[in-house]
Design an enzyme around this catalytic site. Sequence first.
Site, mmCIF file in Angstrom:
data_model
loop_
_atom_site.group_PDB
_atom_site.id
_atom_site.type_symbol
_atom_site.label_atom_id
_atom_site.label_comp_id
_atom_site.label_asym_id
_atom_site.label_seq_id
_atom_site.Cartn_x
_atom_site.Cartn_y
_atom_site.Cartn_z
ATOM 1 N N ARG A 1 -0.959 -10.996 -11.186
ATOM 2 C CA ARG A 1 -2.211 -11.230 -10.445
ATOM 3 C C ARG A 1 -2.518 -10.052 -9.520
ATOM 4 O O ARG A 1 -3.373 -9.239 -9.801
ATOM 5 C CB ARG A 1 -2.097 -12.547 -9.646
ATOM 6 C CG ARG A 1 -3.433 -13.076 -9.153
ATOM 7 C CD ARG A 1 -3.984 -12.401 -7.909
ATOM 8 N NE ARG A 1 -3.161 -12.597 -6.724
ATOM 9 C CZ ARG A 1 -3.402 -12.017 -5.553
ATOM 10 N NH1 ARG A 1 -4.436 -11.211 -5.400
ATOM 11 N NH2 ARG A 1 -2.596 -12.208 -4.511
ATOM 12 N N ASP A 2 -1.777 -9.929 -8.452
ATOM 13 C CA ASP A 2 -2.076 -8.903 -7.452
ATOM 14 C C ASP A 2 -1.908 -7.505 -8.036
ATOM 15 O O ASP A 2 -2.652 -6.582 -7.698
ATOM 16 C CB ASP A 2 -1.132 -9.108 -6.255
ATOM 17 C CG ASP A 2 -1.510 -8.275 -5.062
ATOM 18 O OD1 ASP A 2 -2.556 -7.617 -5.110
ATOM 19 O OD2 ASP A 2 -0.745 -8.281 -4.084
ATOM 20 N N HIS B 1 4.650 -10.455 2.306
ATOM 21 C CA HIS B 1 4.017 -9.784 1.167
ATOM 22 C C HIS B 1 3.798 -8.337 1.610
ATOM 23 O O HIS B 1 2.795 -8.006 2.229
ATOM 24 C CB HIS B 1 2.689 -10.497 0.867
ATOM 25 C CG HIS B 1 1.914 -9.911 -0.260
ATOM 26 N ND1 HIS B 1 1.799 -10.535 -1.484
ATOM 27 C CD2 HIS B 1 1.199 -8.763 -0.371
ATOM 28 C CE1 HIS B 1 1.069 -9.798 -2.289
ATOM 29 N NE2 HIS B 1 0.676 -8.718 -1.636
ATOM 30 N N HIS C 1 3.558 -4.172 1.377
ATOM 31 C CA HIS C 1 3.113 -3.050 0.539
ATOM 32 C C HIS C 1 3.890 -1.799 0.933
ATOM 33 O O HIS C 1 4.248 -1.629 2.093
ATOM 34 C CB HIS C 1 1.613 -2.824 0.729
ATOM 35 C CG HIS C 1 0.772 -3.776 -0.088
ATOM 36 N ND1 HIS C 1 -0.517 -3.520 -0.437
ATOM 37 C CD2 HIS C 1 1.069 -4.982 -0.630
ATOM 38 C CE1 HIS C 1 -0.997 -4.523 -1.167
ATOM 39 N NE2 HIS C 1 -0.055 -5.428 -1.282
ATOM 40 N N CYS D 1 -3.404 0.209 -3.483
ATOM 41 C CA CYS D 1 -4.050 -0.158 -2.233
ATOM 42 C C CYS D 1 -5.537 0.116 -2.404
ATOM 43 O O CYS D 1 -5.928 1.262 -2.609
ATOM 44 C CB CYS D 1 -3.468 0.663 -1.082
ATOM 45 S SG CYS D 1 -4.241 0.282 0.487
ATOM 46 N N ASN E 1 2.041 -3.036 -3.897
ATOM 47 C CA ASN E 1 3.123 -4.007 -3.746
ATOM 48 C C ASN E 1 4.502 -3.370 -3.910
ATOM 49 O O ASN E 1 4.699 -2.511 -4.764
ATOM 50 C CB ASN E 1 2.971 -5.092 -4.822
ATOM 51 C CG ASN E 1 1.667 -5.844 -4.679
ATOM 52 O OD1 ASN E 1 1.461 -6.539 -3.699
ATOM 53 N ND2 ASN E 1 0.785 -5.676 -5.647
#
Length: 295
Positions: free
Chosen positions: A6-7, A198, A200, A231, A240
Amino acid sequence: MEVGPRDGLQNESTIVDTASKIAFIENLVDAGVKRIEVTAFVNPRWIPPLADHHEVALQVKKRPGVSYAALVPNMRGYERVANTCITEISFVIAASESHNKKNLNATTEEAFSRYVEVAAAALRDKVPFRAYISCAFGCPFEGKVPEQTVCDLAVRLRDLGAYEVAFGDTIGVATPPQTRKLLDQISKYLELGQVALHMHDTRGLALTNIFVAQEMGVRSFDAAAGGLGGCPYAPGASGNVATEDLLNLLSGLGYACGINLDKVLDTSLHMERILGRTLPSKLLSMKRSAATKLQ
Ligand code: MG
Protein backbone atom coordinates in the site's frame (compact mmCIF):
# COMPACT_ATOMS: atom_id res chain seq x y z
CA MET A 1 2.97 -4.13 9.84
CA GLU A 2 4.16 -4.65 6.30
CA VAL A 3 3.07 -1.58 4.32
CA GLY A 4 4.94 -2.18 1.04
CA PRO A 5 1.91 -3.13 -1.08
CA ARG A 6 0.00 0.00 0.00
CA ASP A 7 2.25 2.80 1.24
CA GLY A 8 5.17 1.55 -0.83
CA LEU A 9 3.49 1.06 -4.20
CA GLN A 10 1.32 4.15 -3.73
CA ASN A 11 4.45 6.28 -3.86
CA GLU A 12 6.18 4.52 -6.78
CA SER A 13 6.02 6.15 -10.20
CA THR A 14 5.77 2.77 -11.98
CA ILE A 15 2.32 1.22 -11.80
CA VAL A 16 2.55 -2.47 -10.95
CA ASP A 17 0.09 -4.89 -12.59
CA THR A 18 -2.55 -6.59 -10.44
CA ALA A 19 -1.13 -10.13 -10.68
CA SER A 20 2.32 -8.93 -9.55
CA LYS A 21 0.78 -7.09 -6.60
CA ILE A 22 -1.08 -10.22 -5.52
CA ALA A 23 2.09 -12.33 -5.85
CA PHE A 24 3.98 -9.68 -3.85
CA ILE A 25 1.44 -9.86 -1.00
CA GLU A 26 1.25 -13.66 -1.01
CA ASN A 27 5.05 -14.03 -1.09
CA LEU A 28 5.42 -11.76 1.93
CA VAL A 29 2.81 -13.79 3.79
CA ASP A 30 4.70 -16.96 2.72
CA ALA A 31 7.78 -15.39 4.30
CA GLY A 32 5.91 -15.20 7.61
CA VAL A 33 4.44 -11.69 7.61
CA LYS A 34 1.36 -11.74 9.83
CA ARG A 35 0.12 -8.19 9.38
CA ILE A 36 0.06 -6.65 5.94
CA GLU A 37 -1.56 -3.56 4.48
CA VAL A 38 -2.57 -4.69 1.02
CA THR A 39 -4.12 -1.62 -0.59
CA ALA A 40 -6.15 1.57 -0.19
CA PHE A 41 -9.81 1.93 -1.11
CA VAL A 42 -9.27 5.44 -2.36
CA ASN A 43 -10.62 7.09 -5.51
CA PRO A 44 -8.23 6.07 -8.35
CA ARG A 45 -8.03 9.73 -9.38
CA TRP A 46 -6.15 10.42 -6.13
CA ILE A 47 -3.98 7.30 -6.10
CA PRO A 48 -3.63 5.88 -9.64
CA PRO A 49 -1.08 3.17 -8.63
CA LEU A 50 -3.75 1.56 -6.40
CA ALA A 51 -6.66 1.90 -8.84
CA ASP A 52 -7.07 -1.90 -8.84
CA HIS A 53 -7.60 -2.03 -5.05
CA HIS A 54 -10.83 -3.98 -5.31
CA GLU A 55 -9.42 -6.65 -7.66
CA VAL A 56 -6.36 -7.08 -5.43
CA ALA A 57 -8.45 -7.44 -2.29
CA LEU A 58 -10.80 -9.89 -3.99
CA GLN A 59 -8.07 -12.10 -5.41
CA VAL A 60 -5.53 -12.41 -2.59
CA LYS A 61 -5.75 -15.91 -1.14
CA LYS A 62 -6.33 -15.50 2.59
CA ARG A 63 -4.20 -17.43 5.04
CA PRO A 64 -5.42 -18.19 8.54
CA GLY A 65 -3.78 -16.16 11.29
CA VAL A 66 -2.87 -13.30 8.96
CA SER A 67 -4.35 -9.83 9.20
CA TYR A 68 -4.98 -8.12 5.87
CA ALA A 69 -5.43 -4.37 6.20
CA ALA A 70 -6.73 -1.73 3.84
CA LEU A 71 -6.62 2.03 4.09
CA VAL A 72 -10.16 3.35 3.98
CA PRO A 73 -10.70 7.13 3.76
CA ASN A 74 -14.50 7.25 3.99
CA MET A 75 -17.74 5.25 4.08
CA ARG A 76 -17.70 4.70 0.33
CA GLY A 77 -14.36 2.93 0.66
CA TYR A 78 -15.52 1.08 3.76
CA GLU A 79 -18.56 -0.36 2.00
CA ARG A 80 -16.41 -1.78 -0.81
CA VAL A 81 -14.19 -3.71 1.62
CA ALA A 82 -16.96 -6.22 2.34
CA ASN A 83 -16.44 -9.75 0.97
CA THR A 84 -12.76 -9.20 0.12
CA CYS A 85 -9.66 -10.54 1.90
CA ILE A 86 -9.61 -7.46 4.16
CA THR A 87 -9.78 -8.25 7.89
CA GLU A 88 -8.94 -4.83 9.29
CA ILE A 89 -8.99 -1.23 8.14
CA SER A 90 -6.96 1.87 8.77
CA PHE A 91 -7.28 5.55 8.19
CA VAL A 92 -4.88 8.45 8.24
CA ILE A 93 -5.08 11.93 9.66
CA ALA A 94 -2.26 14.43 10.03
CA ALA A 95 -1.32 16.18 13.25
CA SER A 96 -1.11 19.39 11.24
CA GLU A 97 -3.98 21.38 9.79
CA SER A 98 -2.15 22.39 6.59
CA HIS A 99 -1.26 18.80 5.76
CA ASN A 100 -4.88 17.67 6.13
CA LYS A 101 -6.03 20.51 3.89
CA LYS A 102 -3.47 19.63 1.20
CA ASN A 103 -3.64 15.83 1.50
CA LEU A 104 -7.25 15.14 2.51
CA ASN A 105 -8.83 18.36 1.26
CA ALA A 106 -10.32 18.80 4.73
CA THR A 107 -9.57 20.53 7.99
CA THR A 108 -8.49 18.26 10.84
CA GLU A 109 -12.01 18.44 12.31
CA GLU A 110 -13.64 17.63 8.97
CA ALA A 111 -11.31 14.68 8.45
CA PHE A 112 -11.95 13.46 11.97
CA SER A 113 -15.73 13.62 11.53
CA ARG A 114 -15.49 11.41 8.39
CA TYR A 115 -13.71 8.82 10.50
CA VAL A 116 -16.29 8.94 13.27
CA GLU A 117 -18.74 7.40 10.83
CA VAL A 118 -16.24 4.83 9.52
CA ALA A 119 -15.20 3.90 13.06
CA ALA A 120 -18.84 3.40 14.14
CA ALA A 121 -19.46 1.11 11.15
CA ALA A 122 -16.28 -0.86 11.82
CA LEU A 123 -17.16 -1.30 15.51
CA ARG A 124 -20.67 -2.43 14.55
CA ASP A 125 -19.22 -4.98 12.09
CA LYS A 126 -16.43 -6.03 14.49
CA VAL A 127 -13.73 -4.97 12.01
CA PRO A 128 -10.62 -3.89 13.94
CA PHE A 129 -9.16 -0.56 12.90
CA ARG A 130 -5.90 1.25 13.22
CA ALA A 131 -5.32 4.99 12.94
CA TYR A 132 -2.27 6.67 11.45
CA ILE A 133 -1.22 10.08 12.64
CA SER A 134 0.95 11.47 9.89
CA CYS A 135 3.34 14.37 10.44
CA ALA A 136 3.63 13.34 14.11
CA PHE A 137 7.28 14.43 14.10
CA GLY A 138 7.06 17.40 11.75
CA CYS A 139 5.06 18.78 8.83
CA PRO A 140 6.35 19.78 5.38
CA PHE A 141 4.21 22.94 5.53
CA GLU A 142 4.15 23.90 9.21
CA GLY A 143 7.51 22.58 10.40
CA LYS A 144 7.37 21.66 14.08
CA VAL A 145 4.20 20.02 15.35
CA PRO A 146 3.46 20.45 19.08
CA GLU A 147 3.63 17.15 21.00
CA GLN A 148 0.41 17.95 22.82
CA THR A 149 -1.42 18.27 19.49
CA VAL A 150 -0.20 14.77 18.55
CA CYS A 151 -1.21 13.34 21.94
CA ASP A 152 -4.66 14.96 21.92
CA LEU A 153 -5.37 13.56 18.46
CA ALA A 154 -4.10 10.11 19.50
CA VAL A 155 -6.44 10.07 22.50
CA ARG A 156 -9.42 11.00 20.31
CA LEU A 157 -8.57 8.22 17.84
CA ARG A 158 -8.10 5.68 20.62
CA ASP A 159 -11.43 6.76 22.10
CA LEU A 160 -13.06 6.23 18.70
CA GLY A 161 -12.01 2.59 19.10
CA ALA A 162 -8.70 2.33 17.21
CA TYR A 163 -6.83 -0.72 18.55
CA GLU A 164 -3.53 0.91 17.67
CA VAL A 165 -2.29 4.37 16.73
CA ALA A 166 0.65 4.48 14.32
CA PHE A 167 2.70 7.67 14.67
CA GLY A 168 4.18 8.55 11.31
CA ASP A 169 7.36 10.44 10.57
CA THR A 170 6.04 11.37 7.15
CA ILE A 171 9.03 13.46 6.09
CA GLY A 172 11.72 11.56 8.00
CA VAL A 173 12.82 14.38 10.30
CA ALA A 174 12.64 12.60 13.66
CA THR A 175 15.77 12.34 15.81
CA PRO A 176 16.41 9.94 18.71
CA PRO A 177 15.86 12.58 21.45
CA GLN A 178 12.66 13.74 19.75
CA THR A 179 11.42 10.14 19.46
CA ARG A 180 12.09 9.60 23.15
CA LYS A 181 10.39 12.86 24.12
CA LEU A 182 7.26 12.25 22.03
CA LEU A 183 6.93 8.64 23.24
CA ASP A 184 7.37 9.78 26.85
CA GLN A 185 4.49 12.17 26.37
CA ILE A 186 2.33 9.64 24.48
CA SER A 187 2.83 7.01 27.18
CA LYS A 188 1.02 9.31 29.62
CA TYR A 189 -2.13 8.82 27.55
CA LEU A 190 -1.89 5.51 25.66
CA GLU A 191 -0.81 2.01 26.67
CA LEU A 192 2.40 1.09 24.86
CA GLY A 193 0.54 -1.87 23.37
CA GLN A 194 -1.60 0.65 21.48
CA VAL A 195 1.39 2.48 20.02
CA ALA A 196 3.09 1.79 16.68
CA LEU A 197 5.74 3.76 14.84
CA HIS A 198 5.77 4.38 11.10
CA MET A 199 9.24 5.74 10.45
CA HIS A 200 10.70 7.04 7.20
CA ASP A 201 14.38 6.81 6.40
CA THR A 202 14.60 10.07 4.47
CA ARG A 203 17.61 11.20 6.52
CA GLY A 204 18.90 7.78 7.50
CA LEU A 205 17.63 7.78 11.10
CA ALA A 206 14.63 5.45 10.91
CA LEU A 207 16.35 2.46 12.52
CA THR A 208 18.02 4.60 15.17
CA ASN A 209 14.63 6.01 16.15
CA ILE A 210 13.13 2.52 16.14
CA PHE A 211 15.95 1.33 18.41
CA VAL A 212 15.07 4.07 20.89
CA ALA A 213 11.37 3.18 20.71
CA GLN A 214 11.90 -0.55 21.31
CA GLU A 215 14.07 0.30 24.33
CA MET A 216 11.08 2.23 25.65
CA GLY A 217 8.78 -0.75 25.13
CA VAL A 218 7.18 -0.13 21.71
CA ARG A 219 6.69 -3.44 19.88
CA SER A 220 4.86 -2.52 16.69
CA PHE A 221 6.66 -1.02 13.71
CA ASP A 222 5.70 -0.39 10.11
CA ALA A 223 8.08 -1.21 7.27
CA ALA A 224 8.00 -1.76 3.52
CA ALA A 225 9.82 -4.57 1.73
CA GLY A 226 12.90 -3.21 -0.01
CA GLY A 227 12.19 0.23 1.44
CA LEU A 228 9.56 0.68 -1.27
CA GLY A 229 7.94 4.03 -1.68
CA GLY A 230 9.36 7.47 -1.31
CA CYS A 231 8.74 10.82 0.19
CA PRO A 232 6.12 12.80 -1.74
CA TYR A 233 7.78 16.01 -0.53
CA ALA A 234 11.32 15.04 -1.54
CA PRO A 235 11.29 13.23 -4.89
CA GLY A 236 14.03 10.62 -5.08
CA ALA A 237 14.49 10.42 -1.30
CA SER A 238 14.01 7.23 0.73
CA GLY A 239 10.62 6.65 2.26
CA ASN A 240 9.54 3.79 4.49
CA VAL A 241 12.17 1.95 6.46
CA ALA A 242 12.93 -1.38 4.72
CA THR A 243 11.38 -4.52 6.18
CA GLU A 244 14.58 -6.56 5.80
CA ASP A 245 16.69 -3.89 7.54
CA LEU A 246 14.17 -3.71 10.38
CA LEU A 247 14.16 -7.52 10.71
CA ASN A 248 17.95 -7.49 10.79
CA LEU A 249 17.96 -4.94 13.62
CA LEU A 250 15.26 -6.72 15.60
CA SER A 251 16.82 -10.18 15.27
CA GLY A 252 20.17 -8.66 16.27
CA LEU A 253 18.43 -7.43 19.42
CA GLY A 254 17.11 -10.92 20.11
CA TYR A 255 13.51 -10.55 19.01
CA ALA A 256 11.83 -13.41 17.17
CA CYS A 257 9.62 -11.90 14.45
CA GLY A 258 8.76 -15.21 12.80
CA ILE A 259 9.63 -13.85 9.35
CA ASN A 260 12.08 -15.51 6.98
CA LEU A 261 14.59 -12.85 5.99
CA ASP A 262 15.79 -14.65 2.84
CA LYS A 263 12.26 -14.95 1.53
CA VAL A 264 11.63 -11.25 2.12
CA LEU A 265 14.87 -10.42 0.28
CA ASP A 266 13.88 -12.61 -2.69
CA THR A 267 10.50 -10.86 -2.78
CA SER A 268 12.09 -7.40 -2.64
CA LEU A 269 14.59 -8.31 -5.35
CA HIS A 270 11.77 -9.45 -7.59
CA MET A 271 9.80 -6.24 -6.95
CA GLU A 272 12.91 -4.21 -7.71
CA ARG A 273 13.09 -5.88 -11.15
CA ILE A 274 9.41 -5.16 -11.80
CA LEU A 275 9.86 -1.49 -10.86
CA GLY A 276 13.13 -1.17 -12.73
CA ARG A 277 14.79 0.82 -9.99
CA THR A 278 17.23 0.12 -7.20
CA LEU A 279 15.43 0.00 -3.86
CA PRO A 280 17.14 1.59 -0.83
CA SER A 281 17.27 -1.41 1.54
CA LYS A 282 20.82 -2.04 2.83
CA LEU A 283 20.42 -5.80 3.09
CA LEU A 284 18.95 -5.89 -0.38
CA SER A 285 22.09 -4.29 -1.84
CA MET A 286 24.12 -7.22 -0.41
CA LYS A 287 21.63 -9.71 -1.83
CA ARG A 288 21.73 -7.97 -5.21
CA SER A 289 25.52 -8.14 -5.50
CA ALA A 290 25.50 -11.83 -4.46
CA ALA A 291 22.81 -12.54 -7.08
CA THR A 292 24.80 -10.71 -9.77
CA LYS A 293 27.96 -12.73 -8.99
CA LEU A 294 26.06 -15.99 -9.41
CA GLN A 295 24.87 -15.05 -12.90
MG1 MG B 1 5.07 5.68 4.83
